[in-house]
Design a protein around this motif. Structure first.
Motif, PDB file in Angstrom:
ATOM      1  N   ALA A  52       0.822  -1.207   0.000  1.00 21.48           N
ATOM      2  CA  ALA A  52       0.000   0.000   0.000  1.00 21.48           C
ATOM      3  C   ALA A  52       0.854   1.255   0.000  1.00 21.48           C
ATOM      4  CB  ALA A  52      -0.924  -0.010   1.220  1.00 21.48           C
ATOM      5  N   GLU A  53       1.994   1.206   0.689  1.00 21.10           N
ATOM      6  CA  GLU A  53       2.848   2.392   0.762  1.00 21.10           C
ATOM      7  C   GLU A  53       3.351   2.816  -0.608  1.00 21.10           C
ATOM      8  OE1 GLU A  53       4.558   5.721   2.070  1.00 21.10           O
ATOM      9  OE2 GLU A  53       3.152   4.438   3.152  1.00 21.10           O
ATOM     10  N   TRP A  54       3.576   1.856  -1.496  1.00 21.44           N
ATOM     11  CA  TRP A  54       3.966   2.216  -2.858  1.00 21.44           C
ATOM     12  C   TRP A  54       2.826   2.935  -3.584  1.00 21.44           C
ATOM     13  CZ3 TRP A  54       8.536   3.042  -4.290  1.00 21.44           C
ATOM     14  CH2 TRP A  54       9.608   2.234  -3.895  1.00 21.44           C
ATOM     15  N   VAL A  55       1.587   2.538  -3.331  1.00 23.70           N
ATOM     16  CA  VAL A  55       0.452   3.260  -3.920  1.00 23.70           C
ATOM     17  C   VAL A  55       0.465   4.703  -3.435  1.00 23.70           C
ATOM     18  CG1 VAL A  55      -2.069   3.381  -4.085  1.00 23.70           C
ATOM     19  CG2 VAL A  55      -0.922   1.150  -4.103  1.00 23.70           C
ATOM     20  N   ASN A  56       0.759   4.897  -2.170  1.00 21.27           N
ATOM     21  CA  ASN A  56       0.838   6.231  -1.590  1.00 21.27           C
ATOM     22  C   ASN A  56       1.961   7.042  -2.232  1.00 21.27           C
ATOM     23  OD1 ASN A  56       0.307   8.364   0.233  1.00 21.27           O
ATOM     24  ND2 ASN A  56       1.834   7.590   1.667  1.00 21.27           N
ATOM     25  N   ARG A  57       3.151   6.455  -2.327  1.00 19.58           N
ATOM     26  CA  ARG A  57       4.305   7.184  -2.848  1.00 19.58           C
ATOM     27  C   ARG A  57       4.164   7.495  -4.334  1.00 19.58           C
ATOM     28  NH1 ARG A  57       9.943   4.615  -1.031  1.00 19.58           N
ATOM     29  NH2 ARG A  57      10.624   6.444  -2.257  1.00 19.58           N
ATOM     30  N   LEU A  58       3.839   6.496  -5.118  1.00 19.72           N
ATOM     31  CA  LEU A  58       3.772   6.714  -6.566  1.00 19.72           C
ATOM     32  C   LEU A  58       2.526   7.502  -6.955  1.00 19.72           C
ATOM     33  CD1 LEU A  58       5.121   3.318  -7.952  1.00 19.72           C
ATOM     34  CD2 LEU A  58       6.365   5.321  -7.128  1.00 19.72           C
ATOM     35  N   GLY A  59       1.430   7.293  -6.213  1.00 21.19           N
ATOM     36  CA  GLY A  59       0.238   8.104  -6.442  1.00 21.19           C
ATOM     37  C   GLY A  59       0.501   9.562  -6.123  1.00 21.19           C
ATOM     38  N   GLY A  60       1.245   9.799  -5.052  1.00 23.15           N
ATOM     39  CA  GLY A  60       1.603  11.160  -4.695  1.00 23.15           C
ATOM     40  C   GLY A  60       2.496  11.826  -5.725  1.00 23.15           C
ATOM     41  N   ALA A  61       3.232  11.013  -6.489  1.00 24.51           N
ATOM     42  CA  ALA A  61       4.128  11.546  -7.521  1.00 24.51           C
ATOM     43  C   ALA A  61       3.426  11.772  -8.858  1.00 24.51           C
ATOM     44  CB  ALA A  61       5.310  10.596  -7.716  1.00 24.51           C
ATOM     45  N   GLY A  62       2.163  11.329  -8.963  1.00 23.27           N
ATOM     46  CA  GLY A  62       1.424  11.588 -10.200  1.00 23.27           C
ATOM     47  C   GLY A  62       0.920  10.372 -10.947  1.00 23.27           C
TER      48      GLY A  62
END
Length: 207
Positions: free
Chosen positions: A15-25
């Motif tokens: 889930a943290e990758w969804v947060n990080r990459l989603g936050g990047a666009g």
């Protein structure tokens, strides 16, 4: 046939990758989790879904079709073996969109019979992340697949790096998926931005 949410398609395992990459666009992200206990699995999927909604991400859940229905996930991605047990009627009734992996003509025919929302072809290049029964397909097969499926969106996956993104798009892929080129990169957020800029440049060149 509706277009896919974005030309880049990171595949992640937490889930943290969804947060990080989603936050990047990134706006089209697949969550592919293996070997979690049932309780941990549902909790992680819920966290990912929460992050996806925060960032405006279209979340794709790999494999767990019943959880996708229970949790109201946007998209489901199924491999050929998953089609043996998935309740496609229930998936459609729930309004969950569906992507299906293919590697050969027989699998493509089976996928198309399921009326998917996209078809994935891979691996385009060799990949070390997953033991594959099929060898590299090559970008030429993307062009062949696109001619066969017409307006149905096509996803390229397998061994793809930033340097290979343009070749996949030029060959006919509507979206390009990658795992390690994002999650193993020294600057994953920056890599998302690089991919987006390259994909946007490809779009502008086509206008």
């Amino acid at each position: 046939m509706s277009a896919l949410p974005q030309k880049i398609y990171p595949v992640v395992d937490t889930a943290e990758w969804v947060n990080r990459l989603g936050g990047a666009g990134a706006r089209f992200i697949q969550l592919r989790i293996k070997d979690y206990s049932p309780e941990k699995l549902v909790a992680e999927i819920r966290r990912a879904h929460t992050y996806a909604k925060q960032h405006g991400v279209c979340l794709v859940l790999n494999d767990y079709w019943q959880i996708a229905l229970d949790e109201g996930i946007d998209y489901l991605h199924l491999g050929q073996e998953d089609l043996d047990t998935a309740d496609l009627a229930a998936i459609r009734k729930a309004g969950v969109r569906l992507g299906i992996s293919t590697h050969c003509h027989e699998e493509l025919d089976r996928a198309l019979a399921c009326a998917p929302d996209y078809v994935a072809l891979g691996p385009i290049w060799p990949t070390r992340l997953k033991k594959m029964a099929f060898g590299p397909q090559g970008v030429e097969k993307l062009t062949e697949w696109k001619k066969l499926i017409g307006d149905l969106p096509l996803v390229a996956i397998g061994g793809i790096t930033f340097e290979r993104l343009r070749a996949c798009l030029d060959a006919g892929a509507d979206s390009v998926a990658a795992v390690s080129d994002f999650t193993l990169h020294a600057d994953p957020e920056g890599q998302v931005k690089r991919w987006l800029a390259e994909a946007d440049a490809e779009t502008r060149a086509a206008v």
